[in-house]
Design a protein around this motif. Structure first.
Motif, short mmCIF file in Angstrom:
data_model
loop_
_atom_site.label_atom_id
_atom_site.label_comp_id
_atom_site.label_asym_id
_atom_site.label_seq_id
_atom_site.Cartn_x
_atom_site.Cartn_y
_atom_site.Cartn_z
N LYS A 186 0.86 -1.18 0.00
CA LYS A 186 0.00 0.00 0.00
C LYS A 186 0.90 1.23 0.00
O LYS A 186 1.62 1.51 0.97
N ILE A 187 0.87 1.95 -1.12
CA ILE A 187 1.75 3.11 -1.31
C ILE A 187 0.87 4.33 -1.61
O ILE A 187 0.16 4.36 -2.62
N ASN A 188 0.90 5.29 -0.68
CA ASN A 188 0.17 6.54 -0.86
C ASN A 188 -1.31 6.29 -1.18
O ASN A 188 -1.88 6.90 -2.09
N GLY A 189 -1.92 5.35 -0.45
CA GLY A 189 -3.34 5.09 -0.60
C GLY A 189 -3.72 4.08 -1.67
O GLY A 189 -4.86 3.63 -1.73
N GLU A 190 -2.75 3.73 -2.53
CA GLU A 190 -3.01 2.77 -3.62
C GLU A 190 -2.39 1.43 -3.27
O GLU A 190 -1.26 1.37 -2.76
N VAL A 191 -3.11 0.34 -3.53
CA VAL A 191 -2.58 -1.00 -3.27
C VAL A 191 -2.06 -1.57 -4.58
O VAL A 191 -2.78 -1.63 -5.59
N ILE A 192 -0.78 -1.97 -4.57
CA ILE A 192 -0.11 -2.47 -5.77
C ILE A 192 0.33 -3.91 -5.53
O ILE A 192 0.89 -4.23 -4.47
N ARG A 242 0.57 -4.60 -11.54
CA ARG A 242 1.61 -4.18 -12.48
C ARG A 242 2.97 -4.63 -11.97
O ARG A 242 3.12 -5.11 -10.85
N ARG A 243 3.98 -4.46 -12.79
CA ARG A 243 5.34 -4.72 -12.33
C ARG A 243 5.73 -3.62 -11.33
O ARG A 243 5.46 -2.44 -11.56
N ILE A 244 6.35 -4.02 -10.25
CA ILE A 244 6.81 -3.05 -9.27
C ILE A 244 8.24 -3.41 -8.86
O ILE A 244 8.51 -4.54 -8.43
N ALA A 245 9.15 -2.48 -9.04
CA ALA A 245 10.55 -2.71 -8.72
C ALA A 245 10.76 -2.62 -7.21
O ALA A 245 10.11 -1.84 -6.52
N ILE A 246 11.71 -3.41 -6.71
CA ILE A 246 12.02 -3.35 -5.27
C ILE A 246 12.55 -1.96 -4.92
O ILE A 246 12.30 -1.45 -3.82
N GLN A 247 13.23 -1.31 -5.87
CA GLN A 247 13.72 0.05 -5.62
C GLN A 247 12.56 1.00 -5.38
O GLN A 247 12.64 1.90 -4.53
N GLU A 248 11.45 0.81 -6.12
CA GLU A 248 10.27 1.66 -5.94
C GLU A 248 9.71 1.51 -4.52
O GLU A 248 9.28 2.49 -3.91
N VAL A 249 9.72 0.30 -4.01
CA VAL A 249 9.22 0.05 -2.65
C VAL A 249 10.09 0.78 -1.64
O VAL A 249 9.59 1.46 -0.72
N PHE A 250 11.42 0.67 -1.80
CA PHE A 250 12.32 1.32 -0.85
C PHE A 250 12.26 2.84 -1.00
O PHE A 250 12.36 3.57 0.00
N ASP A 251 12.10 3.34 -2.23
CA ASP A 251 11.95 4.78 -2.44
C ASP A 251 10.68 5.30 -1.78
O ASP A 251 10.66 6.38 -1.18
N ALA A 252 9.60 4.51 -1.88
CA ALA A 252 8.34 4.91 -1.26
C ALA A 252 8.48 4.98 0.25
O ALA A 252 7.94 5.88 0.91
N HIS A 253 9.23 4.03 0.80
CA HIS A 253 9.47 4.06 2.26
C HIS A 253 10.25 5.31 2.65
O HIS A 253 9.93 5.99 3.63
N LYS A 254 11.28 5.61 1.87
CA LYS A 254 12.12 6.78 2.16
C LYS A 254 11.30 8.07 2.10
O LYS A 254 11.52 9.01 2.89
N ALA A 255 10.31 8.10 1.20
CA ALA A 255 9.46 9.28 1.05
C ALA A 255 8.30 9.30 2.04
O ALA A 255 7.49 10.23 2.02
N GLY A 256 8.21 8.26 2.86
CA GLY A 256 7.14 8.18 3.85
C GLY A 256 5.80 7.78 3.26
O GLY A 256 4.75 8.03 3.84
N LEU A 257 5.83 7.12 2.08
CA LEU A 257 4.60 6.77 1.38
C LEU A 257 4.24 5.28 1.46
O LEU A 257 3.15 4.88 1.06
#
Length: 356
Positions: free
Chosen positions: A241-247, A278-293
């Protein structure tokens, strides 16, 4: 194919285990279902017999070449005395998808749901009643030709066994620690990743053992080509769950199409929550965490239903998800699906099937 099931009840019932200390897959009921396949005859000799050892030729094909598949499903006791199965036809449909990939003959899905019902009904006294418990159902098929040679077998056995179980993880619904696997590969497109075949799990053991040595309960697999995109968590599908959206990773041939995954997507959409496959990169997950999302992460599967992820470790960097706590959405999905499974909540999706 004959639709008659011969029944031979045990004359020596086993003592039932303590419901408060079941663990997972440790105890087995009094009976099992068996059916044979012979080329030219088809599936035949359906029978429910006392649970016991199998006698196999040392040259049995499945032992040498891995032509074997399985499924996992559950039966639940309700407070008003009913027994419910959860989406059993979906499991049987998936068996046939796996069978097609593994060159195993197709099964009659309706008949085998009826066979599961019959077996569960005979061993209904084994279904635990304590909260969080259920009767795990394990159908499996394996090649039985006693010939050495790499080719599809001409004979098979279809067997169903039952096991009263507690929580899959000792932590229950509490968050688990997950290790992101960078060295080993689970599956690639064109392989058997979408099929529930036994070899997939054998191939995963090394990574899981190494993760356990590091103190992690499961492995998060990345794609087998670029080792960049998220695929599965061990024996579960995965959601973020990233910024309200579930991926959740899209099904592109290397990921098992989980029935709990499908149920979760239906449930989220019915709640008005945006769900994206959709495809989701592990980097995107870690970036979302860093951004607090990155708000929540969780796995879905028959065994654990929902398993919140409290920590992810990738390339030596660890992140804590939702302060290591079970998220509100994870809890709601778990409570809703288990509530439907146990008959405590209305089944507005028509997912349950009663055993009578």
């Amino acid at each position: 194919m004959s639709h008659e099931i011969r029944i031979d009840k045990t004359k020596s019932p086993k003592a039932k285990p303590d419901q408060s200390n079941l663990g997972f897959g440790k105890y087995f009921t009094d009976h099992m279902f068996i059916m044979d396949y012979t080329e030219g005859t088809g599936w035949h000799d359906a029978r429910i017999v006392p649970y016991g050892p199998l006698e196999l030729d040392p040259a049995t094909a499945a032992l040498h070449y891995g032509q074997a598949i399985f499924e996992g499903m559950k039966a639940y006791n309700t407070q008003d005395g009913r027994i419910l199965l959860f989406r059993p036809h979906k499991n049987m449909q998936r068996i046939n998808v796996t069978n097609a990939r593994m060159c195993i003959p197709q099964i009659d899905e309706d008949f085998f749901v009826d066979a599961v019902k019959a077996l569960v009904n005979i061993d209904r006294d084994w279904i635990p009643a304590s909260q969080g418990t259920s009767l795990y159902i394990r159908p499996f098929i394996f090649a039985t030709d006693a010939v050495l040679g790499v080719h599809p077998s001409n004979t098979y056995k279809f067997i169903v066994i039952l096991s009263p179980v507690g929580a899959y993880y000792s932590t229950g619904i509490n968050p688990v620690k997950i290790y992101v696997e960078n060295s080993y590969v689970r599956a690639v497109k064109g392989g058997t990743g979408f099929a529930k075949t036994c070899g997939n799990y054998a191939a995963s053991l090394k990574a899981q053992a190494e993760a356990a040595e590091k103190g992690y309960i499961q492995v998060l697999w990345l794609d087998g080509v670029e080792k960049k995109y998220v695929e599965e968590v061990g024996s579960m599908n995965v959601f973020f769950k990233i910024n309200g959206e579930v991926i959740t990773p899209s099904l592109e041939g290397s990921i098992l199409p989980g029935i709990t995954r499908d149920s979760t997507i239906h449930l989220l959409k019915s709640m008005g929550i945006k769900v994206t496959e959709r495809r989701i990169a592990i980097q995107e997950v870690f970036d979302a965490h860093k951004a607090g999302l990155l708000e929540e992460a969780f796995g879905t599967g028959t065994a654990a239903v929902i398993s919140p992820i409290g920590e992810l470790n990738w390339n030596g960097t660890g992140i804590i998800v939702n302060n290591g706590c079970t998220g509100e959405l994870s809890s709601h999905i778990y409570d809703t699906i288990t509530g439907i499974q146990s008959g405590e909540l209305p089944d507005t999706f028509n997912w349950t099937v009663e055993v009578k």
